[in-house]
Design an enzyme around this catalytic site. Structure first.
Site, PDB file in Angstrom:
ATOM      1  N   GLU A  44       0.827  -1.210   0.000  1.00 33.25           N
ATOM      2  CA  GLU A  44       0.000   0.000   0.000  1.00 33.25           C
ATOM      3  C   GLU A  44       0.864   1.263   0.000  1.00 33.25           C
ATOM      4  OE1 GLU A  44      -3.741   1.919   2.525  1.00 33.25           O
ATOM      5  OE2 GLU A  44      -2.339   0.565   3.534  1.00 33.25           O
ATOM      6  N   LYS A 117     -10.062   2.626  -2.231  1.00 29.25           N
ATOM      7  CA  LYS A 117     -10.253   2.064  -0.887  1.00 29.25           C
ATOM      8  C   LYS A 117     -11.566   2.544  -0.286  1.00 29.25           C
ATOM      9  CE  LYS A 117      -7.586   1.702   3.451  1.00 29.25           C
ATOM     10  NZ  LYS A 117      -6.263   2.015   4.047  1.00 29.25           N
ATOM     11  N   CYS A 154      -5.818  -2.697   2.393  1.00 32.19           N
ATOM     12  CA  CYS A 154      -5.534  -2.598   3.823  1.00 32.19           C
ATOM     13  C   CYS A 154      -6.772  -2.694   4.718  1.00 32.19           C
ATOM     14  CB  CYS A 154      -4.736  -1.334   4.116  1.00 32.19           C
ATOM     15  SG  CYS A 154      -3.844  -1.401   5.710  1.00 32.19           S
TER      16      CYS A 154
END
Length: 295
Positions: A44, A117, A154
């Site tokens: 990431e 995300k 994540c």
């Protein structure tokens, strides 16, 4: 039904010099391709230090448009090496509007797709809500020449709903670029519980959906620029597991690694025949999942 896919990943310790990070990543990508990797996954926000330890407006200078300089660089690499490449970038969509965005490149260097995300944390040393607008592209797999990639990022990895929706949309592989580590004030045993919980929840997504999982985390210590915390020691432990959660490779928790793992992409079909979880879902009874809490 067996289809072997060679997956490469880089678990890297980043430094303040962005060009140094990008240079080492580029060398690593070339090396992985030379060792036969067909799909390469990066961690990431891999170009820079994990800047979200502080809320600082100058850090928005790290954001860039897509397409932009980084997509041009990594797209050129993907084309040169003939690999599918999963990157993780700080996207500047418009003034004051930024996303934490995974960009996937096809073997011809073109952008195959992107994922923004969806779940954005806001915790001490992880002040991501200051920087990132939640994603608006949904949970849609990205079609590539090596398969349909369910790319998440994540904090998304803690949510079974995200993995399930990717699976229901036809993902053949779940991928999690990650930046997570130890809080320095936690006791050693608590740190290890957190690290293993992080891996366990993703192995659970593999089992529940009958899909392999690739998680790539950064490693090494990064100082808190504000001095308010002891900084983050990223715990690495990048791993690849099969559709029953079986660990195929687990990286160190404190060293950089460059790894190629062979994955049997045909195994999911057999596992789903043994464990037909998708068949037995009670989709008529799950409506309340869209509520925040059931009082």
């Amino acid at each position: 039904m067996k289809k072997e896919l060679k997956i490469g990943f880089l678990q890297q310790h980043n430094v303040a010099d962005t060009m140094n990070n990008i240079g080492r990543l580029s060398d690593g990508i070339r090396d992985l391709a030379g060792r036969g990797a067909q799909l390469i996954v990066l961690q990431e926000l891999h170009n820079a230090l994990y800047f979200c330890q502080v809320e600082a407006v100058d850090n928005f200078n790290l954001a860039e448009p897509i397409p932009g300089p980084s997509t041009e660089h990594y797209g050129r690499l993907a084309k040169e090496l003939g690999v599918v490449l999963v990157t993780s970038l700080f996207e500047r969509r418009a003034p004051g509007l930024c996303h934490n965005t995974a960009v996937v490149f096809e073997r011809d260097g073109q952008i195959a797709g992107r994922y923004r995300k969806m779940h954005i944390p806001d915790d001490p040393a992880y002040y991501e809500k200051f920087y990132f607008t939640p994603g608006d592209l949904g949970f849609r797999p990205i079609e590539t020449s090596v398969g349909r990639l369910g790319v998440l990022v994540c904090w998304d990895q803690w949510y079974p709903e995200a993995a399930r929706l990717m699976a229901l949309a036809g993902a053949e592989l779940l991928i999690y670029p990650t930046a997570i580590g130890y809080e320095s004030s936690d006791a050693d045993d608590e740190q290890q519980r957190q690290r293993r919980a992080w891996q366990t929840v993703m192995r659970g997504h593999a089992v529940a959906n009958g899909l392999p999982v690739v998680a790539v985390n950064r490693v090494g210590k990064e100082a808190d620029p504000s001095g308010q915390t002891g900084g983050i020691r990223f715990w690495g432990t990048s791993f690849v597991c099969g559709p029953q959660g079986e660990i195929l490779y687990e990286a160190s928790d404190d060293e950089e690694e460059s790894v190629v793992v062979a994955l049997d992409m045909g195994r999911s079909e057999q596992v789903r025949r043994w464990w037909p979880f998708l068949r037995d879902r009670r989709i008529d009874s799950y409506g309340e999942l869209t509520r925040r809490y059931i009082d």
